[in-house]
Scaffold this active site. Structure first.
Site, PDB file in Angstrom:
ATOM      1  N   CYS A  63      47.233  33.073  44.839  1.00 46.71           N
ATOM      2  CA  CYS A  63      46.508  33.310  46.082  1.00 46.71           C
ATOM      3  C   CYS A  63      45.953  31.974  46.562  1.00 46.71           C
ATOM      4  O   CYS A  63      45.899  31.015  45.804  1.00 46.71           O
ATOM      5  CB  CYS A  63      45.363  34.290  45.836  1.00 46.71           C
ATOM      6  SG  CYS A  63      44.238  33.736  44.531  1.00 46.71           S
TER       7      CYS A  63
ATOM      8  N   CYS B 206      45.056  26.367  47.587  1.00 49.99           N
ATOM      9  CA  CYS B 206      45.419  26.353  46.163  1.00 49.99           C
ATOM     10  C   CYS B 206      46.921  26.422  45.922  1.00 49.99           C
ATOM     11  O   CYS B 206      47.358  26.325  44.774  1.00 49.99           O
ATOM     12  CB  CYS B 206      44.724  27.491  45.446  1.00 49.99           C
ATOM     13  SG  CYS B 206      42.941  27.340  45.585  1.00 49.99           S
TER      14      CYS B 206
HETATM   15  C1  ACO Z   1      42.558  30.605  45.525  1.00 47.65           C
HETATM   16  C2  ACO Z   1      41.580  30.008  44.593  1.00 47.65           C
HETATM   17  O1  ACO Z   1      41.947  29.445  43.615  1.00 47.65           O
HETATM   18  S1  ACO Z   1      39.972  30.256  44.916  1.00 47.65           S
HETATM   19  C3  ACO Z   1      39.134  29.492  43.598  1.00 47.65           C
HETATM   20  C4  ACO Z   1      38.625  28.207  43.997  1.00 47.65           C
HETATM   21  N1  ACO Z   1      37.716  27.724  42.952  1.00 47.65           N
HETATM   22  C5  ACO Z   1      36.406  27.984  43.008  1.00 47.65           C
HETATM   23  O2  ACO Z   1      35.921  28.641  43.907  1.00 47.65           O
HETATM   24  C6  ACO Z   1      35.602  27.386  41.897  1.00 47.65           C
HETATM   25  C7  ACO Z   1      34.713  28.413  41.309  1.00 47.65           C
HETATM   26  N2  ACO Z   1      33.853  27.832  40.282  1.00 47.65           N
HETATM   27  C8  ACO Z   1      32.685  27.231  40.590  1.00 47.65           C
HETATM   28  O3  ACO Z   1      32.328  27.053  41.757  1.00 47.65           O
HETATM   29  C9  ACO Z   1      31.798  26.788  39.446  1.00 47.65           C
HETATM   30  O4  ACO Z   1      32.593  26.577  38.316  1.00 47.65           O
HETATM   31  C10 ACO Z   1      30.706  27.860  39.145  1.00 47.65           C
HETATM   32  C11 ACO Z   1      29.748  27.945  40.354  1.00 47.65           C
HETATM   33  C12 ACO Z   1      31.300  29.237  38.870  1.00 47.65           C
HETATM   34  C13 ACO Z   1      29.934  27.441  37.902  1.00 47.65           C
HETATM   35  O5  ACO Z   1      29.438  26.169  38.104  1.00 47.65           O
HETATM   36  P1  ACO Z   1      28.280  25.581  37.166  1.00 47.65           P
HETATM   37  O6  ACO Z   1      27.087  26.458  37.215  1.00 47.65           O
HETATM   38  O7  ACO Z   1      28.143  24.148  37.495  1.00 47.65           O
HETATM   39  O8  ACO Z   1      28.995  25.755  35.761  1.00 47.65           O
HETATM   40  P2  ACO Z   1      28.534  25.250  34.343  1.00 47.65           P
HETATM   41  O9  ACO Z   1      29.703  24.621  33.685  1.00 47.65           O
HETATM   42  O10 ACO Z   1      27.254  24.475  34.426  1.00 47.65           O
HETATM   43  O11 ACO Z   1      28.278  26.613  33.589  1.00 47.65           O
HETATM   44  C14 ACO Z   1      27.118  27.382  33.782  1.00 47.65           C
HETATM   45  C15 ACO Z   1      26.716  27.945  32.420  1.00 47.65           C
HETATM   46  O12 ACO Z   1      27.773  28.793  31.961  1.00 47.65           O
HETATM   47  C16 ACO Z   1      28.181  28.369  30.674  1.00 47.65           C
HETATM   48  N3  ACO Z   1      29.626  28.595  30.542  1.00 47.65           N
HETATM   49  C17 ACO Z   1      30.589  28.188  31.392  1.00 47.65           C
HETATM   50  N4  ACO Z   1      31.795  28.571  30.926  1.00 47.65           N
HETATM   51  C18 ACO Z   1      31.576  29.208  29.764  1.00 47.65           C
HETATM   52  C19 ACO Z   1      32.424  29.815  28.819  1.00 47.65           C
HETATM   53  N5  ACO Z   1      33.766  29.849  28.969  1.00 47.65           N
HETATM   54  N6  ACO Z   1      31.858  30.390  27.735  1.00 47.65           N
HETATM   55  C20 ACO Z   1      30.525  30.386  27.578  1.00 47.65           C
HETATM   56  N7  ACO Z   1      29.660  29.824  28.442  1.00 47.65           N
HETATM   57  C21 ACO Z   1      30.194  29.243  29.528  1.00 47.65           C
HETATM   58  C22 ACO Z   1      27.842  26.892  30.622  1.00 47.65           C
HETATM   59  O13 ACO Z   1      27.706  26.430  29.302  1.00 47.65           O
HETATM   60  C23 ACO Z   1      26.539  26.847  31.365  1.00 47.65           C
HETATM   61  O14 ACO Z   1      25.515  27.254  30.493  1.00 47.65           O
HETATM   62  P3  ACO Z   1      24.090  26.513  30.545  1.00 47.65           P
HETATM   63  O15 ACO Z   1      23.551  26.810  31.914  1.00 47.65           O
HETATM   64  O16 ACO Z   1      23.350  27.169  29.434  1.00 47.65           O
HETATM   65  O17 ACO Z   1      24.359  25.066  30.341  1.00 47.65           O
END
Ligand code: ACO
Length: 473
Positions: free
Chosen positions: A453, A132
């Protein structure tokens, strides 16, 4: 500590008129104070400046960019940079570009993006990867090249494209296909084909996970939040703050680093980040844990989402900028990298990087005017804040007398962060740098600290100093 953080967050997200007045008064006094504030020494002999930078809008994966290829998105960032700065391609000596999950067809994506953007085939380009913090690494690689006298003008950037990632055949199938390729007789080929079993067809999907532990970033963030006692409520409050502040900044037109992208087959242009979503506490509270089920605290809303996007900036020796008649945004004064245990301290880069760079520069926490800290997960940010404010952490892990202290949250990610704006892994570093440079102007500050990070248990911290010629556009 927990309640202190909640209180500060509350103060930021419910700005009263008194606070607004205080902020205006502070801005005026900072303006006067800026004249007397010390400047940081140049370590490169070249006074490296960040002239300007851009990014494509950051989009939730599988939305408008879904049919593109990553080098095309990167091409937009390079072309947008040239257009915004008015710098001609011939002036660019070298391009360093970051990417994390590589498109196998364009493994040196910096080179492919440069060729696609119409750069001369005589402009060398290479690709860096440091998870990242890849575009931070691209910037600092450029600083090193300038300091070494190798080149004067460097473009640094990054791209990440999560709408299409390489999915591999299983190891067994790969081995079979490679051996099939080398088979010399039809009998050998038939015998290999006859050895195929159903499990050969199970594909290998890439995961956003740590290779050495096999744990996903989200799982690790959940364990970190539990270790530092960051509650679900605090994480949701922090995520809400991020989206709210990003929404405000978007409405006020502060994201002047954005360049519009024309996507083939779509009407109009993409000109806005599309992941900013201000929700109610009730909506956030309803979400189920995304990684550690059923008791984890990291959800889709308090985690950064999978994002497509690209960024690029141009850095050069200050003398060169003057020669070209450019007005730089900031000096790149200093940087450092840290690395720690990738299992239990995977996402604690800022807790290590912030004190290290402050000590190196001889600055106090209170002297930092803008903080731009990568928000991988709300729980990760809260854990880093708690680590910085912990005597135990300071003594045990940083070898200090006591805690580092608490950064002023009124100056912390005031335009939102990766949780709300999005986090196309390798493109985030340039976004942090440009938001720092632009905030320093709008908030009338001098020093901006960036930290992030990264997978592998690594981290970066960088110090920018506002340039006297800087504007916020
Ligand atoms: C050093 C670094 O940077 S490490 C970081 C590296 N990045 C990561 O690891 C990425 C992490 N994130 C992810 O893997 C994914 O975004 C996850 C697994 C957390 C979520 O993925 P998904 O389940 O596909 O997310 P999705 O967008 O479908 O959201 C799931 C639910 O939460 C809801 N939701 C998501 N964000 C919000 C929000 N801000 N407010 C309200 N509801 C929300 C969605 O509407 C959805 O609801 P539904 O199931 O009723 O449709």
């Amino acid at each position: 500590m927990a309640s202190q953080i909640s209180k500060s967050l509350f103060k930021v997200s419910h700005v009263s008129s008194t606070v607004k007045f205080d902020t205006a008064r502070r801005a005026l006094s900072v303006g006067a104070a800026l004249q007397q504030k010390k400047t940081l020494p140049d370590r490169t002999g070249k006074n490296v400046v960040l002239v300007d930078g851009v990014r494509t809008p950051f989009l939730v994966s599988f939305t408008d960019y879904a049919k593109m290829m990553p080098h095309e998105l990167a091409r937009h960032s390079l072309m947008g940079l040239l257009q915004k700065t008015g710098i001609s391609k011939e002036v660019i000596d070298y391009i360093v570009y970051g990417t994390v999950i590589q498109e196998v067809k364009t493994s040196n994506i910096g080179r492919e993006a440069a060729l696609a953007a119409g750069f001369s085939d005589r402009t060398p380009s290479h690709t860096v990867t440091m998870a990242c913090i890849s575009s931070n690494q691209a910037i600092t690689t450029g600083v090193g090249m300038i300091a070494a006298g190798a080149f004067d003008v460097i473009v640094a950037g990054g791209v990440e494209f999560m709408s299409d990632v390489p999915i591999r055949h299983s190891r067994k199938m790969r081995s079979l296909l490679l051996r099939l390729n080398r088979a010399k007789t039809p009998a050998q080929r038939l015998s290999l084909i006859a050895s195929i079993r159903p499990d050969f067809f199970i594909p290998e999907l890439p995961a956003v996970a740590e290779f050495s532990s096999g744990e996903t970033m989200g799982h690790s963030a959940d364990r970190l939040a539990a270790a530092f006692g960051a509650s679900r409520q605090e994480q949701d409050d922090y995520a809400m703050r991020s989206h709210k502040l990003a929404h405000e900044a978007q409405q006020k037109g502060y994201f002047t680093d954005l360049i519009p992208v024309k996507v083939d087959g779509k009407d109009g242009v993409v000109d806005k980040d599309n992941g900013i979503r201000v929700s109610t506490p009730e909506q956030l509270a309803k979400l189920k844990p995304a990684f550690i089920k059923p008791h984890g605290t990291v959800t889709a809303a308090n985690a950064s989402f999978l994002t497509d996007g690209a960024s690029a900036c141009v850095i050069m020796a200050e003398a060169k900028a003057k020669e070209l008649g450019l007005k730089p945004k900031a000096y790149v004064r200093d940087f450092t990298y840290v690395a720690q245990d990738p299992v239990d301290q995977l996402l604690l880069g800022p807790a290590y990087g912030i004190p290290k760079i402050l000590d190196k520069a001889g600055l106090k926490l209170s002297e930092i005017d803008t903080w731009e800290i990568h928000e991988a997960f709300a729980g990760q940010i809260l854990s880093n804040l708690k680590a910085l404010d912990s005597d135990w952490f300071g003594q045990t892990y940083l070898g200090r007398q006591g805690k580092v202290g608490s950064p002023d949250l009124d100056k912390w990610n005031k335009w939102g962060g990766s949780l709300s704006i999005g986090h196309p892994f390798a493109a985030t570093g340039v976004r942090l740098a440009m938001h720092t440079a632009h905030r320093l102007v709008r908030e009338d500050g001098r020093f901006g600290l960036i930290s992030a990070c990264a997978a592998g248990g690594q981290g970066v911290a960088m110090l920018l100093e506002r340039h006297p010629d800087a504007t916020a556009n």
